[in-house]
Design a protein around this motif. Structure first.
Motif, short mmCIF file in Angstrom:
data_model
loop_
_atom_site.label_atom_id
_atom_site.label_comp_id
_atom_site.label_asym_id
_atom_site.label_seq_id
_atom_site.Cartn_x
_atom_site.Cartn_y
_atom_site.Cartn_z
N THR B 110 0.87 -1.18 0.00
CA THR B 110 0.00 0.00 0.00
C THR B 110 0.91 1.23 0.00
N ILE B 142 -2.39 1.52 -8.61
CA ILE B 142 -3.27 0.36 -8.45
C ILE B 142 -3.34 -0.10 -7.00
N ILE B 143 -2.23 -0.06 -6.28
CA ILE B 143 -2.25 -0.49 -4.88
C ILE B 143 -3.06 0.52 -4.06
N PRO B 144 -3.63 0.11 -2.91
CA PRO B 144 -4.38 1.07 -2.08
C PRO B 144 -3.55 2.31 -1.77
N ASP B 206 -8.44 6.43 -1.14
CA ASP B 206 -8.89 5.18 -0.55
C ASP B 206 -9.16 5.34 0.94
#
Lengths: 105, 355, 226
Positions: B110, B142-144, B206
Motif C-alpha cells: 500500500t 493500483i495499490i491502495p 482510498d
C-alpha cells in the motif's frame, strides 16, 4: 530507503509483483486479519495461500485477470481501469472507481 | 572463549555478544514489557526462536515462505523527495513519481500521499493542491493509496497555535487551565482532520492514515479517535489506519476518555480495542527503541508489547517498524541486518497482520 | 510498589513508618494529606530527614509511576505542589542547615534553534522542577545565544538541550561550542535528549550525559549536580 525495501524483502507480499495489494485491500476494506484476508483472496483467485506471494504464479494470473502487472506491459489495464477489474474480482467498491463512474455517467 | 555473534545497539552500532548474553537480554526486554503492560512475557520457545533469528549467520533473514504479510507505507513519498537532511534521499521527483516508485520498483503493498510537513493542520491552506495530487495518483496507481499525516496537536499550542501551551501552564501549576487548553486544541484537531479527509475522500482517496497518534499525549489520541469516529460515520467504506507514536499514551491531560475509557496510561493491547471501536480498519502498535540497550533487549520488549496487542485487537495490526521503533535501531540508515531480523521476529513471533 | 528509601541519617522502624507516611501522602498528590502528615511528623525526626527520606522519596515514586503510566502530568504537578507545601511547613526547623529545602541546582532547559518540538522538553522541565531543581524553560526553537544569556543570567549549573529531529541535532553541539567560547563549559553540565539523540551522540558532541526520558533526566541531573 533501505528500510522499506528491507522489510519488503524480509516479510512483504511484494505488492503487485504478487498479490500483496489485494490482500492489503481486503484488510482495509473488511478489517480482515491476515489469515482471513489471504483465505479470501486465494479463494477468489483459485490458488493456495502460499501462491499469493509467488511471483511466478501471480504474474500469469494478474495478466489473465487484467488487474495490473508490475512491469510495463502495453495494453494491460493500468490505474483506475485495473482497479475496476479488482473491484469485480474481490466484490468490493473502490472509492476512486466510484468517482470515475460518477464523472463518466 | 565462547563464540560471539554480532548484533546492534539501539543506536545502530555493531556489537558482539555470546548466545547466553543475547538470550538474557531478550528475556530482560520481554520482562520489562510484561512488567509495564501487565501482559505475558514471551514463552521459552518464543525467546529461543528470537535468539535463532538474531544469531542467524546470514546478513539478511526473512520469514518462512507463506508467512509474508502486507507492508503498508507511511510518510508518503517523502523518503524519495525529502531533502531536509532527514531520512529522505532528496531525489527531485513529483509525489506521483515517488508513489509509483514505491508501487512498481519497491513492491509496496500500500502507499500513501503525504506533504512535506506531514502534519494535518498545515494541509488546510493547501488542500486543493493535495486533492489534485491525490486525483492524479489515484488515476495512475493500483495499490491502495491513502492520505497520511500526523495529528500533531503540538501545532495547536502557542506559539504555533491559538491555545495556551499546556506545558507552560502545568509548570505554573495552572492545571485546570492546561487541561482546558488540551481539550480545546483537541476539538480543533478533530474538526481539521475530519474536514481535510472529507475533501480528499471526495476526490477518490482510498482512505486515511493517522500517523504517530498520541505524540502530544492523551489529547492527541482523543482528537484522533473522535476524528476516526466522525469519518467512519460519514464514509462507511473509508480505509482507516491508526498508528501510534509510542507504547504508552502519555497523560498530559490525564482525564480524557473515549467510550468510557481513560486514555492516559494505555498500553498497546489496551489501545487496540479502542481504535477498533472508533472505526479504524488497521491498528499500528508502536514500541520505541531504547538507544542505550541492545537490539536483543529492544526486540524482546517490542515483540512482547506487540504480541499482546495482536491478541487483544479485533482488527488487523500492522506493527510500526520505522526508524527507532519496533526493535529497529534509531538511525537514518538502519542496518539491514537489524531491520530484517526485527521484521522476521515481528511476523513469526508477534504474529502481526502486516508491517 | 517500590519504596525508595535511602534513609540518610539514623533510620529505625518508627522513622521508617514516618517516612513512608510522608512518602505515601506525596504519592496521593493531595496537598491536605501532605500537610497533615508533615504536621504529625514534625519534631519526631530531623527536618532534613523528613524531607529527604519522606517527601522527596515520595516525589521519586511519583516520577516512577509517571513513567509506568500510572500517574499523569497533572498528578506530578499536584504532588510537587503538595511537597512544596510540606517543605514550607518544615522551613523553621531547617534553619541554616542544608537539605532538600535548598534548591538542588539551577537548570536551563530548551529545544534548540530550528526545532519547534516542545512537549517532550516541557515534560522534562516539569519533572525536573517537581524533583526540586530550579528550572528555567526557555521554550523551543531557541537561538543558540539565548541559551548562553540565560545561563549567565541565572548562574545555571546545567543546561538541557532537546532536539526531536535528526536535522536539528547539530544545534546541541553548537550550544556546547558556544559554552566553550564563553568560558562556561567547565562550570555548566550539559544534558542532551530527544528522539534522535543517543549516548554515542552525547559523547561525540561533548555533552556530559544523554537522558532517554524524563525520569532518567531527573536521575542523571542528580548524579551530575549532587
Amino acid at each position: 530507503m533501505g528500510m522499506p525495501i528491507s522489510h519488503i524483502m524480509a516479510s512483504g507480499m511484494t505488492g503487485m509483483r504478487a498479490a500483496g495489494d489485494l490482500v492489503a485491500r481486503m484488510q482495509f476494506d473488511k478489517s480482515m486479519r491476515i489469515g482471513e484476508a489471504k483465505d479470501f483472496v486465494a479463494k477468489k483467485l483459485g490458488v493456495s495461500n502460499a501462491d499469493l506471494s509467488d511471483e511466478f504464479v501471480m504474474r500469469e494470473i494478474r495478466e489473465e485477470l487484467d488487474i495490473g502487472v508490475i512491469t510495463s506491459v502495453p495494453g494491460c489495464a493500468k490505474g483506475i481501469a485495473a482497479k475496476m477489474n479488482i473491484e469485480k474480482l474481490l466484490g468490493i467498491d473502490i472509492n476512486c472507481c466510484d468517482k470515475f463512474r460518477e464523472i463518466t455517467g | 572463549m565462547a563464540t560471539e555473534y554480532f548484533l546492534r545497539m539501539g543506536d545502530g552500532q555493531k556489537i558482539f555478544m555470546t548466545k547466553e548474553d543475547i538470550r538474557a537480554d531478550i528475556e530482560a526486554g520481554s520482562a520489562d514489557a510484561a512488567d509495564l503492560g501487565e501482559i505475558p512475557a514471551m514463552s521459552e520457545n518464543e525467546m529461543d526462536h528470537m535468539l535463532d533469528i538474531i544469531t542467524s549467520p546470514g546478513r539478511i533473514v526473512g520469514v518462512e515462505p507463506g508467512l509474508e504479510v502486507p507492508v503498508t507505507h507511511d510518510i508518503g513519498a517523502i523518503r524519495i523527495d525529502g531533502d531536509q537532511g532527514n531520512s529522505g534521499v532528496g531525489i527531485p521527483a513529483s509525489r506521483l513519481v515517488g508513489s509509483m516508485v514505491h508501487e512498481r520498483a519497491f513492491g509496496a503493498d500500500t502507499m500513501e500521499l503525504g506533504h512535506i510537513d506531514y502534519s494535518y493542520k498545515p494541509v488546510k491552506p493547501v488542500i486543493s493542491h493535495e486533492c489534485q495530487t491525490m486525483e492524479v495518483c489515484q488515476q495512475n496507481m493500483i495499490i491502495p493509496m491513502l492520505y497520511g499525516a500526523m495529528p500533531n496537536m503540538g501545532l495547536y499550542y502557542t506559539p504555533d497555535g491559538p491555545f495556551e501551551n499546556p506545558g507552560d501552564l502545568m509548570k505554573a501549576f495552572k492545571i485546570s487551565e492546561a487541561q482546558d487548553s488540551i481539550f480545546h486544541a483537541a476539538e480543533h484537531g478533530i474538526r481539521d482532520m475530519t474536514w481535510i479527509m472529507q475533501k480528499l475522500q471526495h476526490v477518490g482517496s482510498d482512505g486515511v492514515n493517522f500517523d504517530t497518534i498520541g505524540a502530544a499525549g492523551d489529547g492527541d489520541m482523543y482528537a484522533s479517535l473522535n476524528a476516526i469516529e466522525a469519518l467512519r460515520k460519514e464514509f462507511p467504506g473509508i480505509y482507516i489506519e491508526a498508528g501510534m507514536a509510542g507504547e504508552l499514551v502519555l497523560g498530559m491531560h490525564g482525564e480524557l476518555e473515549y467510550d468510557g475509557t481513560v486514555l492516559a496510561g494505555l498500553w498497546p493491547h489496551q489501545q487496540a480495542p479502542l481504535v477498533a471501536k472508533a472505526g479504524a480498519n488497521i491498528f499500528g502498535p508502536v514500541c520505541n527503541t531504547n538507544t542505550s540497550r541492545t537490539s536483543a533487549w529492544n526486540l524482546g520488549r517490542s515483540v512482547t508489547f506487540t504480541k499482546a496487542a495482536v491478541e487483544a485487537s479485533p482488527i488487523p495490526c500492522h506493527a510500526d517498524m520505522g526508524m527507532g521503533v519496533g526493535g529497529i535501531p534509531m538511525l537514518e540508515t538502519p542496518p539491514i541486518d537489524a531491520v530484517t531480523r526485527a521484521s522476521k521476529a515481528m511476523v513469526e513471533i508477534a504474529g502481526v497482520d502486516g508491517i | 510498589m517500590v519504596f525508595p528509601h535511602g534513609c540518610k541519617g539514623g533510620c529505625n522502624t518508627a522513622n521508617e513508618e514516618l517516612f513512608k507516611t510522608l512518602s505515601d501522602a506525596v504519592v496521593s498528590c493531595k496537598k491536605d494529606d501532605v500537610i497533615a502528615a508533615v504536621g504529625k511528623a514534625k519534631g519526631k525526626a530531623p527536618a532534613v530527614e523528613l524531607i529527604d527520606n519522606g517527601l522527596a522519596a515520595g516525589m521519586n515514586e511519583v516520577g516512577v509511576l509517571f513513567e509506568r503510566g500510572k500517574l499523569f502530568l497533572p498528578h506530578v504537578m499536584m504532588a510537587a505542589d503538595a511537597m512544596s507545601a510540606g517543605v514550607e511547613l518544615l522551613q523553621d526547623e531547617l534553619g541554616g542547615s542544608e537539605g532538600a529545602s535548598s534548591k538542588l541546582g539551577v537548570i536551563v532547559n530548551g529545544t534548540v534553534e530550528g526545532d519547534v518540538h516542545d512537549i517532550g522538553k516541557a515534560i522534562v522541565s516539569t519533572m525536573l522542577q517537581a524533583a526540586g531543581f530550579e528550572v528555567h524553560d526557555i521554550g523551543r526553537d531557541v537561538p543558540v545565544q539565548n541559551f548562553i544569556d540565560k545561563i549567565k543570567e541565572t548562574n545555571a549549573d546545567m543546561v538541557g538541550l532537546s532536539a526531536l529531529m535528526t536535522t536539528t541535532l547539530q544545534g546541541q553541539k553548537e550550544v556546547i561550542e558556544l559554552l566553550k567560547e564563553n568560558g562556561l563549559r567547565d562550570k555548566v553540565k550539559v544534558m542532551v535528549g530527544g528522539a534522535p539523540a543517543t549516548d554515542a551522540w552525547a559523547k561525540k558532541c561533548g555533552a556530559d550525559c544523554y537522558a532517554e526520558n524524563a525520569s532518567e533526566a531527573v536521575a542523571k541531573a542528580k548524579e551530575l549536580l549532587l
